[in-house]
Design a protein around this motif. Structure first.
Motif, PDB file in Angstrom:
ATOM      1  N   LYS A  62      28.225  24.831  -1.431  1.00 55.99           N
ATOM      2  CA  LYS A  62      28.205  25.660  -0.488  1.00 55.99           C
ATOM      3  C   LYS A  62      26.876  25.711  -0.027  1.00 55.99           C
ATOM      4  O   LYS A  62      26.059  26.190  -0.629  1.00 55.99           O
ATOM      5  N   VAL A  63      26.685  25.628   1.267  1.00 56.44           N
ATOM      6  CA  VAL A  63      25.446  25.591   2.000  1.00 56.44           C
ATOM      7  C   VAL A  63      25.595  26.786   3.171  1.00 56.44           C
ATOM      8  O   VAL A  63      26.635  26.424   3.985  1.00 56.44           O
ATOM      9  N   LYS A  64      24.700  27.497   3.447  1.00 57.66           N
ATOM     10  CA  LYS A  64      24.370  28.307   4.575  1.00 57.66           C
ATOM     11  C   LYS A  64      23.109  28.281   5.204  1.00 57.66           C
ATOM     12  O   LYS A  64      22.239  28.656   4.737  1.00 57.66           O
ATOM     13  N   LEU A  65      23.132  27.422   6.290  1.00 58.30           N
ATOM     14  CA  LEU A  65      22.186  27.070   6.742  1.00 58.30           C
ATOM     15  C   LEU A  65      21.186  28.214   7.458  1.00 58.30           C
ATOM     16  O   LEU A  65      21.896  29.164   8.101  1.00 58.30           O
ATOM     17  N   GLY A  66      19.860  28.376   7.568  1.00 59.88           N
ATOM     18  CA  GLY A  66      18.963  29.238   8.244  1.00 59.88           C
ATOM     19  C   GLY A  66      17.623  28.580   8.301  1.00 59.88           C
ATOM     20  O   GLY A  66      17.306  27.418   7.861  1.00 59.88           O
ATOM     21  N   TRP A  67      16.888  29.521   9.049  1.00 60.45           N
ATOM     22  CA  TRP A  67      15.469  29.296   8.893  1.00 60.45           C
ATOM     23  C   TRP A  67      14.299  30.551   8.774  1.00 60.45           C
ATOM     24  O   TRP A  67      14.829  31.495   9.344  1.00 60.45           O
ATOM     25  N   PRO A  68      13.489  30.324   7.802  1.00 59.55           N
ATOM     26  CA  PRO A  68      13.239  29.022   7.018  1.00 59.55           C
ATOM     27  C   PRO A  68      13.655  28.881   5.865  1.00 59.55           C
ATOM     28  O   PRO A  68      13.448  27.908   5.107  1.00 59.55           O
ATOM     29  N   PHE A  69      14.782  29.624   5.478  1.00 59.97           N
ATOM     30  CA  PHE A  69      15.265  29.385   4.008  1.00 59.97           C
ATOM     31  C   PHE A  69      16.759  28.829   4.479  1.00 59.97           C
ATOM     32  O   PHE A  69      17.466  29.553   5.397  1.00 59.97           O
ATOM     33  N   ALA A  70      17.380  28.088   3.571  1.00 59.31           N
ATOM     34  CA  ALA A  70      18.891  27.891   3.418  1.00 59.31           C
ATOM     35  C   ALA A  70      19.340  28.477   2.159  1.00 59.31           C
ATOM     36  O   ALA A  70      18.534  28.146   1.121  1.00 59.31           O
ATOM     37  N   HIS A  71      20.595  29.092   2.285  1.00 58.00           N
ATOM     38  CA  HIS A  71      21.166  29.695   1.253  1.00 58.00           C
ATOM     39  C   HIS A  71      22.116  28.564   0.456  1.00 58.00           C
ATOM     40  O   HIS A  71      22.854  27.957   1.318  1.00 58.00           O
ATOM     41  N   ILE A  72      21.693  28.336  -0.747  1.00 65.50           N
ATOM     42  CA  ILE A  72      22.873  27.385  -1.256  1.00 65.50           C
ATOM     43  C   ILE A  72      23.576  27.916  -2.661  1.00 65.50           C
ATOM     44  O   ILE A  72      23.024  28.564  -3.404  1.00 65.50           O
ATOM     45  N   GLN A  73      24.745  27.670  -2.963  1.00 65.92           N
ATOM     46  CA  GLN A  73      25.637  28.172  -3.855  1.00 65.92           C
ATOM     47  C   GLN A  73      26.060  26.869  -4.461  1.00 65.92           C
ATOM     48  O   GLN A  73      26.956  26.163  -3.705  1.00 65.92           O
ATOM     49  N   VAL A  74      26.200  26.481  -5.981  1.00 69.33           N
ATOM     50  CA  VAL A  74      26.699  25.529  -6.670  1.00 69.33           C
ATOM     51  C   VAL A  74      27.050  25.982  -7.842  1.00 69.33           C
ATOM     52  O   VAL A  74      26.608  26.654  -8.523  1.00 69.33           O
ATOM     53  N   ALA A  75      28.168  25.543  -8.478  1.00 69.44           N
ATOM     54  CA  ALA A  75      28.786  25.742  -9.742  1.00 69.44           C
ATOM     55  C   ALA A  75      28.957  24.541 -10.572  1.00 69.44           C
ATOM     56  O   ALA A  75      28.691  23.191 -10.302  1.00 69.44           O
ATOM     57  N   ASP A  76      28.588  24.943 -11.994  1.00 71.75           N
ATOM     58  CA  ASP A  76      28.781  23.968 -12.991  1.00 71.75           C
ATOM     59  C   ASP A  76      27.760  22.836 -12.816  1.00 71.75           C
ATOM     60  O   ASP A  76      28.220  21.596 -12.487  1.00 71.75           O
ATOM     61  N   VAL A  77      26.627  23.199 -13.089  1.00 72.79           N
ATOM     62  CA  VAL A  77      25.477  22.210 -12.838  1.00 72.79           C
ATOM     63  C   VAL A  77      24.676  21.916 -14.249  1.00 72.79           C
ATOM     64  O   VAL A  77      24.655  22.748 -14.938  1.00 72.79           O
ATOM     65  N   SER A  78      24.470  20.653 -14.344  1.00 68.65           N
ATOM     66  CA  SER A  78      23.405  20.538 -15.550  1.00 68.65           C
ATOM     67  C   SER A  78      22.427  19.260 -15.170  1.00 68.65           C
ATOM     68  O   SER A  78      22.660  18.555 -14.490  1.00 68.65           O
ATOM     69  N   PHE A  79      21.228  19.358 -16.171  1.00 70.06           N
ATOM     70  CA  PHE A  79      20.012  18.682 -15.805  1.00 70.06           C
ATOM     71  C   PHE A  79      19.653  17.953 -17.140  1.00 70.06           C
ATOM     72  O   PHE A  79      19.323  18.856 -17.958  1.00 70.06           O
ATOM     73  N   ALA A  80      19.538  16.906 -17.267  1.00 69.10           N
ATOM     74  CA  ALA A  80      19.287  16.222 -18.474  1.00 69.10           C
ATOM     75  C   ALA A  80      17.691  16.269 -18.800  1.00 69.10           C
ATOM     76  O   ALA A  80      17.028  16.240 -17.773  1.00 69.10           O
TER      77      ALA A  80
END
Length: 626
Positions: A50-68
């Motif tokens: 989910k993304v909520k655009l704005g300036w200069p910051f954009a708010h992002i919400q994301v679930a169940d994330v992994s990074f190798a």
């Protein structure tokens, strides 16, 4: 123009409708692909984006994330998070800078690792070596998670658990971050626990972060309460800090500053940090049986850390300074066969870690009864591995022992230099455990000028060169002690019956030439109204042995006197005094001439530069010249 206006308005409406109803999940795979191409590591997004655009910051919400992790890491994943909420700077993103002002991680599992060749898995370039290729996070909130850190090159492995707890204070509730950790830091076992604010101010240079920490590193205990600004840079620190442990040198793992080996210690004070200066002020503590106060600061902006401060002991137990003169904490009482000179080597490998300028003062000294030291003050300076105690002043036997000591740690072994002057040492206090000496009156002056090499005190003395000279110009001395030295049996019996009384001491001199650790007598004379004692021989500092002959010459008639040299032999730990039995004869004359060569002639250079020609020693020399 109307059609252009209608078209622009229509496109704007369509764009707004797209942004409102757009399914951002369509971007999950493109984002995963771009991140994998840039980093060489796999990013997996399984939950909603989910993304909520704005300036200069954009708010992002994301679930169940992994990074190798990169292939060299010991764990497959760098992190795994049930949900991420973040504010990303769009303006910085256009400049290819990754700035995240705030991040909230729910149930994070984070594994940070540094390889033996210096690569860090939180650097996002393909080789994990570019410091600019990392996320810059202003504030971080962690909720119910685990954090691990591994650095095999420095034998470090730390595992931490994080949780959030609500607390009530003054009618209001607030969340606190609780943490606990265990593992090892640079090979030393570590445990820690405490609490802090829920918002971790990682790069915030303005907001102090509250912290309450209890930690144990090996035998070192740390208790800290206060605030830290910018947890990644420590741009400001304001903590009440208490430290305790088995020895101050164990703090090297924490502060990377060489400190001496000591008995158990405890210290509490106020720790401040601004710019490159760390200041530990108004501290008070105890080392062994010694109480001290002071202020210290370290300037890390120099080529080497620069330590400045003032250390004052109200009561200093001399045994607590053992390591400073090379005495091990485990040293036992000497036996007849054991050496007594300190043998513990100085750790010059750490001297290069710091330069220093510290004043040191001890008002009262607790020491063995045989050591007549009352107080101590010095200025301790370290520069480029050269240690100086200059000026050094000790209150000894009612007088002073002052000068300087220099230890050059640049060379192997250490080159040592000692220049000390003894002034007005009271004869009656110099040997406090010797009963016959307590009635003695007189002042001792002298000088010690020695150089040597070695990594411990015994080695330095074993190779010493220079001179040692002591002069007593007038005073009084125990009659019983002199009659005993002269073997006047009749007078000894009389003194035993009537009691001891003082005898005038005209002059006493001991002059040694020191070469390769052997102190050879140049002159050794003690002259009173009733006896002159002439000494000769040597003191071997390498073997720690005495080889001194004392020849008494009586000035008065004794009806029953034995004439024999007195021999002082053996180890420093247990010297032996004996007589030459083959030369014992009854003395039948009243006075014995001193011989063709008067021993006082040898004292001319000592007295001319010491008490002067008008002194008692000077008069004896004048008579000898005539």
């Amino acid at each position: 123009m109307k059609w252009l206006a209608y078209s622009a308005a229509t496109l704007t409406v369509l764009l707004v409708l797209v942004l409102i109803f757009f399914d951002w999940n369509w971007l999950r795979q493109p984002i995963e692909r771009v991140v994998s191409e840039k980093t060489g590591r796999e990013l997996v997004i399984k939950g909603d984006l989910k993304v909520k655009l704005g300036w200069p910051f954009a708010h992002i919400q994301v679930a169940d994330v992994s990074f190798a992790n990169p292939a060299w890491a010991s764990q497959p994943l760098m992190f795994k998070v049930s949900q991420i909420r973040a504010d990303i700077s769009l303006s910085e993103l256009f400049k290819r800078h990754y700035l995240v002002s705030a991040v909230v991680l729910n149930q994070p599992e984070v594994f940070l690792e540094q390889s033996r060749d210096g690569r860090k898995n939180w650097f996002l370039d393909r080789n994990q070596q570019d410091e600019n290729a990392q996320l810059k996070i202003g504030r971080l909130v962690l909720d119910q998670g685990h954090l691990s850190y591994l650095d095999p090159a420095h034998d470090t492995r730390i595992l931490a658990a994080l949780s959030t707890r609500q607390t009530a204070s003054a009618g209001a509730t607030s969340d606190n971050l609780l943490f606990s950790a265990y593992g090892k830091f640079k090979g030393v076992p570590l445990t820690a626990s405490g609490s802090g604010g829920t918002v971790l101010a990682l790069s915030d240079e303005t907001t102090p972060y509250p912290i309450n920490l209890t930690m144990r590193l090996g035998a070192t205990h740390v208790r800290a309460v206060g605030t830290v600004t910018s947890l990644t840079r420590f741009s400001a620190v304001d903590l009440k800090l208490k430290l305790s442990g088995g020895s101050l040198d164990q703090l090297y793992q924490l502060i990377h500053i060489a400190l001496p080996t000591t008995p158990a210690y405890s210290i509490e004070g106020h720790l401040l940090h601004q710019a490159q200066v760390w200041r530990y002020e108004k501290f008070a503590g105890r080392i062994g049986k010694s109480d001290f106060t002071g202020t210290m600061q370290v300037d890390a902006a120099k080529k080497r850390r620069f330590l400045q401060g003032d250390l004052r002991f109200e009561l200093l137990n001399l045994a607590d300074l053992g390591s400073l003169v090379g005495v091990s904490k485990q040293a036992k009482q000497p036996s007849a066969k054991r050496d007594v000179l300190p043998k513990t080597p100085y750790r010059t490998d750490r001297w290069g870690s710091v330069d220093a300028d510290v004043t040191f003062q001890a008002k009262h000294i607790q020491r063995a009864k045989a050591l007549p030291i009352q107080n101590l003050s010095t200025r301790v300076q370290m520069h480029d591995s050269i240690l100086r105690l200059d000026p050094l002043k000790l209150g000894v036997a009612g007088g002073t022992l002052a000068g300087s000591i220099v230890l050059n740690g640049q060379t192997q072994p250490i080159q040592a230099s000692v220049k000390l002057n003894a002034r007005k040492l009271l004869l009656g206090q110099l040997f406090p455990t010797f009963k016959l000496n307590k009635a003695s009156i007189g002042q001792i002056n002298g000088e010690f000028d020695l150089t040597g090499s070695g990594d411990a005190v015994d080695q330095m003395l074993a190779s010493a060169n220079g001179k040692v000279a002591l002069v007593i110009d007038g005073g009084e001395i125990s009659k019983l002690m002199l009659e005993t030295a002269g073997l006047h049996l009749w007078e000894i019996l009389q003194v035993k019956i009537t009691g001891d009384k003082p005898i005038t001491l005209n002059c006493a001199v001991a002059d040694f030439h020191v070469k390769q650790g052997v102190m050879q007598t140049q002159a050794m004379v003690l002259d009173t109204d009733i006896t002159t004692i002439i000494g000769s021989g040597d003191i071997n500092l390498a073997q720690e042995t005495l080889n001194i002959d004392l020849q008494p010459h009586t000035k008065v008639f004794s009806p029953l006197a034995l004439r024999s040299p007195i021999y002082i032999r053996g180890k420093f730990a247990k010297p032996e005094v004996s007589l030459d039995k083959t030369k014992l004869i009854l003395r039948g004359v009243g006075t014995l001439a001193l011989g063709a060569i008067n021993p006082f002639l040898a004292l001319i250079p000592l007295v001319d530069t010491g008490p002067g020609k008008d002194s008692a020693c000077g008069k004896l020399i004048h008579a000898a010249r005539n």
